[in-house]
Motif scaffolding. Structure first.
Motif, PDB file in Angstrom:
ATOM      1  N   TRP A 165       1.857  -5.677  -7.534  1.00  0.00           N
ATOM      2  CA  TRP A 165       2.786  -4.912  -6.701  1.00  0.00           C
ATOM      3  C   TRP A 165       2.432  -5.009  -5.218  1.00  0.00           C
ATOM      4  CZ3 TRP A 165       7.347  -3.639  -8.197  1.00  0.00           C
ATOM      5  CH2 TRP A 165       7.615  -3.244  -9.515  1.00  0.00           C
ATOM      6  N   GLY A 166       1.259  -5.520  -4.901  1.00  0.00           N
ATOM      7  CA  GLY A 166       0.852  -5.645  -3.502  1.00  0.00           C
ATOM      8  C   GLY A 166       0.145  -4.437  -2.938  1.00  0.00           C
ATOM      9  N   PHE A 167      -0.345  -3.526  -3.791  1.00  0.00           N
ATOM     10  CA  PHE A 167      -1.047  -2.343  -3.306  1.00  0.00           C
ATOM     11  C   PHE A 167      -2.242  -2.751  -2.444  1.00  0.00           C
ATOM     12  CE2 PHE A 167       1.531  -0.266  -6.214  1.00  0.00           C
ATOM     13  CZ  PHE A 167       1.232   1.078  -6.388  1.00  0.00           C
TER      14      PHE A 167
ATOM     15  N   PRO B 204       5.546   1.066 -10.263  1.00  0.00           N
ATOM     16  CA  PRO B 204       4.715   1.430  -9.106  1.00  0.00           C
ATOM     17  C   PRO B 204       4.102   2.827  -9.217  1.00  0.00           C
ATOM     18  CG  PRO B 204       6.691   0.316  -8.356  1.00  0.00           C
ATOM     19  CD  PRO B 204       6.862   0.529  -9.835  1.00  0.00           C
ATOM     20  N   LEU B 205       4.895   3.813  -9.666  1.00  0.00           N
ATOM     21  CA  LEU B 205       4.370   5.169  -9.773  1.00  0.00           C
ATOM     22  C   LEU B 205       3.283   5.265 -10.837  1.00  0.00           C
ATOM     23  CD1 LEU B 205       7.554   7.396  -9.360  1.00  0.00           C
ATOM     24  CD2 LEU B 205       5.501   7.444  -7.930  1.00  0.00           C
TER      25      LEU B 205
ATOM     26  N   LEU C  66       3.261   3.284  -1.244  1.00  0.00           N
ATOM     27  CA  LEU C  66       4.465   3.515  -2.044  1.00  0.00           C
ATOM     28  C   LEU C  66       5.622   4.019  -1.191  1.00  0.00           C
ATOM     29  CD1 LEU C  66       3.088   5.359  -5.226  1.00  0.00           C
ATOM     30  CD2 LEU C  66       3.956   3.017  -5.127  1.00  0.00           C
ATOM     31  N   LEU C  67       5.275   4.810  -0.164  1.00  0.00           N
ATOM     32  CA  LEU C  67       6.286   5.481   0.663  1.00  0.00           C
ATOM     33  C   LEU C  67       6.379   4.868   2.054  1.00  0.00           C
ATOM     34  CD1 LEU C  67       5.135   9.083  -0.304  1.00  0.00           C
ATOM     35  CD2 LEU C  67       7.103   7.876  -1.250  1.00  0.00           C
ATOM     36  N   ARG C  68       5.947   3.634   2.202  1.00  0.00           N
ATOM     37  CA  ARG C  68       5.902   2.968   3.511  1.00  0.00           C
ATOM     38  C   ARG C  68       7.275   2.962   4.179  1.00  0.00           C
ATOM     39  NH1 ARG C  68       4.984  -3.060   0.873  1.00  0.00           N
ATOM     40  NH2 ARG C  68       6.876  -3.021  -0.391  1.00  0.00           N
TER      41      ARG C  68
ATOM     42  N   SER D 299       1.021   0.557   7.864  1.00  0.00           N
ATOM     43  CA  SER D 299      -0.149  -0.210   7.440  1.00  0.00           C
ATOM     44  C   SER D 299      -1.198   0.713   6.842  1.00  0.00           C
ATOM     45  CB  SER D 299      -0.749  -0.970   8.624  1.00  0.00           C
ATOM     46  OG  SER D 299      -1.447  -0.080   9.484  1.00  0.00           O
ATOM     47  N   PRO D 300      -2.063   0.170   5.981  1.00  0.00           N
ATOM     48  CA  PRO D 300      -3.157   0.972   5.417  1.00  0.00           C
ATOM     49  C   PRO D 300      -4.087   1.532   6.485  1.00  0.00           C
ATOM     50  CG  PRO D 300      -2.892  -1.068   4.174  1.00  0.00           C
ATOM     51  CD  PRO D 300      -2.018  -1.182   5.391  1.00  0.00           C
ATOM     52  N   LYS D 301      -4.270   0.800   7.583  1.00  0.00           N
ATOM     53  CA  LYS D 301      -5.169   1.261   8.630  1.00  0.00           C
ATOM     54  C   LYS D 301      -4.649   2.521   9.312  1.00  0.00           C
ATOM     55  CE  LYS D 301      -8.599  -1.504   8.245  1.00  0.00           C
ATOM     56  NZ  LYS D 301      -9.933  -0.970   7.850  1.00  0.00           N
TER      57      LYS D 301
END
Length: 329
Positions: free
Chosen positions: A77-79, A130-131, A153-155, A195-197
């Protein structure tokens, strides 16, 4: 030199089991020919097939009928995951109802019930939604990493779910393994990140006693003209925080960033630009530079911490458990 016979059309572009080969009329010698490889026991694929996670799970699910789950589904999923977990050789599979957990080399087999809405059938494999994938990570990754995955998930662009769907999903998981960890993460998850950062920085600031910043809140000048959407910001104090990753080092992007920040400063904003170096303390016991710089900017703009406010204990920084610890759950 003897060349292997051509495969039947339905076996050429996908992994197939030895039993399927026999049904198609292929003998033992053909299934052991040099143009085929065995990605897992009982399965064959053409030697030209690239060695990737997708190809490996394609082969494994072809012979087991299981669903790709946990860390393996998260990668598909690209997590965003910690690097140590992103490139694991093991594959996580969850058996369908009525089947035993898969027991194979380099496979972590799980026995758990999955509702129809928790399985997504792709062109090549079926994996957890995804969930459900995010929920299953609660027993594997740290709290911070679970929050980062939840923000993913909520990007802001191409989100995989919604806040309402996440809350409804969690409501149905009360009492299940991983529910408490998922609930703690849900309290810290925010929608609209890029982004994750951004998530990592936000958690870092709040954990050190600073107020929670807004996420990608549009900035306007006095005429109502749009200037930018800073990664994080404090509107009242007019402080914009930008996290510049590696792609900001290019000349074109750097010029764009300078223009971006000059416009914000002209509109009366204090701009704090941070990089990866600012997120890690120089020495044990020291605050990360990101914290000291943002705290200084807030203080300069009149912010004062609430009396008795102390940084929260870093619960999210505990080490992630190894995936094998969740085997069979």
């Amino acid at each position: 030199m003897h060349h292997p016979s051509e495969l039947p059309p339905h076996l050429r572009n996908q992994p197939f089991t030895v039993a399927e080969a026999r049904t198609a009329g292929l003998g033992r010698r053909r299934t052991r020919a040099r143009d085929l490889v065995s990605p897992c026991y009982g399965v064959r694929a053409t030697a030209a097939t690239p060695d990737s996670l997708l190809e490996r799970v394609h082969a494994l699910t072809a012979v087991t009928g299981a669903v790709v789950s946990h860390l393996s589904a998260a990668v598909l999923w690209g997590f965003p995951l910690p690097q140590a977990l992103e490139n694991l050789a093991v594959v996580h599979l969850t058996s369908r109802p009525g089947q035993r957990a898969v027991r194979r080399k380099n496979v972590v087999g799980h026995e758990q019930s999955l509702g129809p809405e928790e399985i997504v059938a792709g062109v090549r494999v079926s994996c957890t939604s995804p969930l459900r994938t995010w929920f299953d990570l609660a027993g594997i990754v740290s709290l911070d990493d679970l929050v980062i995955a939840g923000d993913f998930l909520l990007r802001r662009r191409n989100p995989l779910t919604t806040i309402d769907a996440l809350d409804a999903f969690l409501a149905g998981k009360q009492g299940r393994t991983g529910y408490r960890g998922a609930l703690r993460a849900r309290a810290l998850i925010r929608a609209g990140t890029d982004s994750p950062k951004e998530t990592e920085l936000r958690l870092l600031l709040v954990r050190h006693g600073l107020p929670e910043p807004g996420i990608n809140v549009p900035m306007f000048d006095e005429t109502g003209g749009w200037i930018q959407d800073p990664d994080l910001s404090y509107e009242q104090e007019k402080i914009a925080i930008q996290y510049d990753g590696g792609h900001h080092a290019g000349p074109a992007q750097r010029r764009s960033d300078i223009f971006r920040d000059e416009n914000a400063r002209d509109a009366g904003w204090r701009v704090v630009v941070l990089t990866q170096w600012d997120l890690t303390p120089f020495a044990p016991g020291m605050d990360p530079t990101a914290v000291t710089r943002v705290r200084a900017a807030l203080t300069e703009r009149g912010w004062t911490p609430a009396p008795g406010l102390r940084p929260r204990r870093n619960r999210g920084a505990r080490d992630a458990r190894h995936p094998s610890d969740t085997n069979g759950r």
